[in-house]
Write a protein that holds these residues in place. Structure first.
Motif, short mmCIF file in Angstrom:
data_model
loop_
_atom_site.label_atom_id
_atom_site.label_comp_id
_atom_site.label_asym_id
_atom_site.label_seq_id
_atom_site.Cartn_x
_atom_site.Cartn_y
_atom_site.Cartn_z
N ALA A 99 0.86 -1.18 0.00
CA ALA A 99 0.00 0.00 0.00
C ALA A 99 0.90 1.23 0.00
O ALA A 99 1.72 1.41 0.90
CB ALA A 99 -0.91 0.00 1.23
N VAL A 100 0.73 2.05 -1.03
CA VAL A 100 1.51 3.28 -1.13
C VAL A 100 0.55 4.38 -1.57
O VAL A 100 -0.15 4.24 -2.56
CB VAL A 100 2.72 3.13 -2.08
CG1 VAL A 100 2.32 2.71 -3.47
CG2 VAL A 100 3.58 4.38 -2.11
N GLY A 101 0.51 5.45 -0.79
CA GLY A 101 -0.46 6.50 -1.07
C GLY A 101 -1.87 5.92 -0.97
O GLY A 101 -2.21 5.28 0.01
N ASP A 102 -2.65 6.12 -2.01
CA ASP A 102 -4.02 5.58 -2.05
C ASP A 102 -4.14 4.39 -2.99
O ASP A 102 -5.22 4.08 -3.49
CB ASP A 102 -5.00 6.69 -2.47
CG ASP A 102 -5.14 7.74 -1.38
OD1 ASP A 102 -5.16 7.37 -0.19
OD2 ASP A 102 -5.22 8.94 -1.72
N PHE A 103 -3.02 3.70 -3.21
CA PHE A 103 -2.99 2.52 -4.07
C PHE A 103 -2.64 1.28 -3.27
O PHE A 103 -1.77 1.31 -2.41
CB PHE A 103 -1.94 2.69 -5.19
CG PHE A 103 -2.21 3.84 -6.09
CD1 PHE A 103 -3.21 3.78 -7.04
CD2 PHE A 103 -1.44 4.98 -6.00
CE1 PHE A 103 -3.45 4.85 -7.89
CE2 PHE A 103 -1.67 6.06 -6.83
CZ PHE A 103 -2.69 6.00 -7.78
N LEU A 104 -3.31 0.18 -3.59
CA LEU A 104 -2.94 -1.13 -3.08
C LEU A 104 -2.51 -1.94 -4.29
O LEU A 104 -3.32 -2.25 -5.16
CB LEU A 104 -4.11 -1.82 -2.37
CG LEU A 104 -3.81 -3.22 -1.86
CD1 LEU A 104 -2.78 -3.17 -0.73
CD2 LEU A 104 -5.08 -3.90 -1.38
N VAL A 105 -1.22 -2.24 -4.36
CA VAL A 105 -0.69 -3.03 -5.46
C VAL A 105 -0.76 -4.50 -5.07
O VAL A 105 -0.28 -4.89 -4.00
CB VAL A 105 0.76 -2.64 -5.79
CG1 VAL A 105 1.27 -3.44 -6.98
CG2 VAL A 105 0.87 -1.14 -6.05
N ILE A 106 -1.37 -5.29 -5.94
CA ILE A 106 -1.46 -6.73 -5.75
C ILE A 106 -0.63 -7.35 -6.86
O ILE A 106 -0.96 -7.20 -8.05
CB ILE A 106 -2.93 -7.20 -5.79
CG1 ILE A 106 -3.72 -6.47 -4.69
CG2 ILE A 106 -3.00 -8.72 -5.64
CD1 ILE A 106 -5.21 -6.65 -4.77
N ALA A 107 0.45 -8.01 -6.49
CA ALA A 107 1.41 -8.50 -7.47
C ALA A 107 1.61 -10.00 -7.35
O ALA A 107 1.48 -10.58 -6.28
CB ALA A 107 2.75 -7.78 -7.28
N GLY A 108 1.94 -10.58 -8.49
CA GLY A 108 2.21 -12.01 -8.53
C GLY A 108 1.74 -12.58 -9.85
O GLY A 108 1.31 -11.86 -10.74
N PRO A 109 1.80 -13.89 -9.97
CA PRO A 109 1.35 -14.53 -11.21
C PRO A 109 -0.12 -14.22 -11.49
O PRO A 109 -0.93 -14.12 -10.56
CB PRO A 109 1.55 -16.03 -10.93
CG PRO A 109 2.52 -16.09 -9.78
CD PRO A 109 2.30 -14.84 -8.98
N ALA A 110 -0.46 -14.09 -12.75
CA ALA A 110 -1.82 -13.72 -13.15
C ALA A 110 -2.87 -14.63 -12.54
O ALA A 110 -3.93 -14.16 -12.10
CB ALA A 110 -1.93 -13.70 -14.67
N GLU A 111 -2.61 -15.91 -12.49
CA GLU A 111 -3.61 -16.85 -11.95
C GLU A 111 -3.83 -16.64 -10.45
O GLU A 111 -4.93 -16.86 -9.94
CB GLU A 111 -3.26 -18.31 -12.26
CG GLU A 111 -1.95 -18.80 -11.66
CD GLU A 111 -0.71 -18.49 -12.49
OE1 GLU A 111 0.38 -18.93 -12.09
OE2 GLU A 111 -0.81 -17.80 -13.54
N GLU A 112 -2.82 -16.20 -9.73
CA GLU A 112 -2.97 -15.91 -8.29
C GLU A 112 -3.72 -14.59 -8.10
O GLU A 112 -4.60 -14.48 -7.26
CB GLU A 112 -1.61 -15.85 -7.60
CG GLU A 112 -0.87 -17.18 -7.58
CD GLU A 112 -1.58 -18.25 -6.76
OE1 GLU A 112 -2.30 -17.91 -5.80
OE2 GLU A 112 -1.41 -19.44 -7.09
N ARG A 113 -3.36 -13.57 -8.88
CA ARG A 113 -4.04 -12.27 -8.79
C ARG A 113 -5.51 -12.39 -9.15
O ARG A 113 -6.35 -11.69 -8.58
CB ARG A 113 -3.37 -11.25 -9.72
CG ARG A 113 -1.97 -10.87 -9.34
CD ARG A 113 -1.45 -9.69 -10.15
NE ARG A 113 -1.87 -9.65 -11.53
CZ ARG A 113 -1.09 -9.91 -12.58
NH1 ARG A 113 0.18 -10.25 -12.39
NH2 ARG A 113 -1.55 -9.83 -13.80
#
Length: 124
Positions: free
Chosen positions: A42-56
């Motif tokens: 979480a940075v600023g007003d963003f939550l980045v969800i990262a990883g393999p496409a099938e997990e995301r």
């Protein structure tokens, strides 16, 4: 009841995504942790969800992450408004959460942070 809302961003690799967001927001991540096959920051007003496409893809049904002061009260309000709970309450490194689809189709994740996370991020 709502303390903060995060727009969700999807990334293959968090380490290549964060530098630009840090520059654009002028902030370092408030939160950074792994959960169930993905990595989140979480940075600023963003939550980045990262990883393999099938997990995301397992989390792509929600359009935002909404931080609330009390998850039980949020659930009462959601129930009274006819929302459908699409993922029952569970816990993560930051606290308790659930997913709900509002009447009309909007779906969001609702999170009640642990007191120490709330103090660190919001100072409250």
């Amino acid at each position: 009841m709502i303390l903060k809302t995060y727009a969700r961003l999807w990334a293959d690799d968090l380490s290549t995504t964060l530098p630009l967001l840090e520059r654009l927001t002028g902030a370092r991540p408030d939160l950074h942790f792994a959960f169930d096959g993905v990595e989140l920051a979480a940075v600023g007003d963003f939550l980045v969800i990262a990883g393999p496409a099938e997990e995301r893809a397992r989390y792509a049904h929600a359009t935002a992450t909404v931080i609330v002061s009390d998850l039980d009260h949020a659930r009462e309000a959601l129930d009274e408004a006819g929302a459908e709970i699409t993922a029952e309450e569970a816990t993560s490194a930051t606290g308790r959460f659930l997913y709900a689809r509002h009447r009309g189709g909007v779906e969001a994740e609702y999170v009640e942070w642990k007191p120490e996370v709330r103090r660190r991020v919001l100072g409250a």
